[in-house]
Design a protein around this motif. Structure first.
Motif: not given
Length: 329
Positions: A163-181
């Motif tokens: 669900k979060f990966q489907m979100m459109v970032p609000p700015k260009e150049g959004a950093p890569s990320y990984e969600i860890i639980f």
């Protein structure tokens, strides 16, 4: 011609030579157990103190010790010699106090303004390998002492991530990320590591009433990553640790700084506002009501009566931030 008794040491033996010092036409001369002369411009005079002898050093490191300070001061004055501005300030408690206040003011202004600017420049210049190294070491530290493997079902974790990966970032150049639980023994929490890992605890997921609130928290942490708040904060804290190391000589204080800072990350109001604004923009860009973002903070705030959640303790001014989010609707 004034003559001042002194003790002369030739720098070669420990023998004390009893001599008299006089100055004539810019030439300092000694007579008695030893004789020599030297232009006063080549001599070094020790700082004036309230007690103790004055020291006059010759070019070859032979020196005089003079116990009669008042007479020596008069002799120096007659030659036109003046102590440095620093020494003169040290002789006056008023000037010393002014100097102390000025030093404190410079340190405070440097900490409030110069250090953040320098930290931003350094953080942007650091290679990714440094960020990966810091993040790897920090996560290993937290996994050993604070965190445990997540007990959320894999399907639930994947659902949130997708669900979060489907979100459109609000700015260009959004950093890569990984969600860890992770499961945590310190309660609801979420934070990001410099290389892009966003750590979210099971307890925080369970505290939220829906996934949109979880996304709001993740968007806030992505904002910290985008603005590089984490590395800037670490650089600032490490700089302070470096100063402490210079003063106290404990190198281990710098080595231990990073995990401690990450565990108790306290951002400035400006950094929090930037991350909140990033989350607000992300919610708007994806058609998610901002009430979900403010409700996520409201839900965390209700836990304060039981025990202050670490997420709130590391993100100050919750009431102001909730009001800011509501005003942005």
């Amino acid at each position: 011609m004034t003559q001042i008794p002194a003790s002369y040491f030739d720098g070669k033996t420990s023998r004390v030579h009893r001599v008299s010092l006089s100055v004539n036409d810019g030439i300092a001369s000694i007579s008695g157990d030893a004789q020599r002369a030297s232009p006063i411009s080549e001599l070094r005079v020790s700082e004036r103190t309230r007690n103790g002898f004055r020291k006059v050093t010759f070019p070859d490191d032979a020196y005089l010790e003079i116990n009669n300070a008042p007479e020596f001061d008069d002799l120096l004055a007659a030659t036109g010699y003046r102590d440095s501005a620093v020494v003169r300030m040290q002789q006056s408690w008023r000037n010393a106090l002014i100097g102390l206040v000025a030093t404190i003011a410079i340190l405070v202004l440097g900490y409030l303004y110069a250090l953040p600017i320098a930290a931003d420049i350094v953080a942007k210049a650091l290679p990714e390998s440094v960020e990966r190294s810091i993040s790897k070491g920090t996560l290993e530290f937290l996994d050993k002492r604070i965190l445990a493997p997540s007990q959320l079902p894999v399907a639930r974790r994947d659902e949130i991530t997708k669900k979060f990966q489907m979100m459109v970032p609000p700015k260009e150049g959004a950093p890569s990320y990984e969600i860890i639980f992770r499961k945590s023994n310190i309660g609801p929490n979420a934070f990001a590591l410099p290389s892009g890992q966003i750590i979210m605890t099971d307890e925080l997921v369970k505290l939220m009433s829906n996934d949109e609130q979880v996304i709001g928290v993740l968007a806030h942490e992505l904002g910290h990553l985008h603005e590089r708040h984490l590395m800037r904060r670490i650089v600032q804290s490490s700089a302070i640790g470096a100063v402490i190391t210079v003063i106290f000589g404990d190198v281990s204080s710098i080595i231990a700084t990073v995990p401690t800072v990450m565990l108790d990350m306290k951002y400035s109001r400006d950094a929090e506002r930037e991350a909140d604004d990033y989350a607000i923009a992300m919610m708007k860009a994806n058609g998610i009501p901002l009430s979900q973002l403010s409700d996520s903070f409201e839900r965390m705030k209700t836990k304060e009566s039981e025990a202050p959640p670490p997420y709130l303790s590391s993100h100050p001014s919750t009431d102001d931030r909730i009001a800011h989010i509501k005003n942005a609707q």
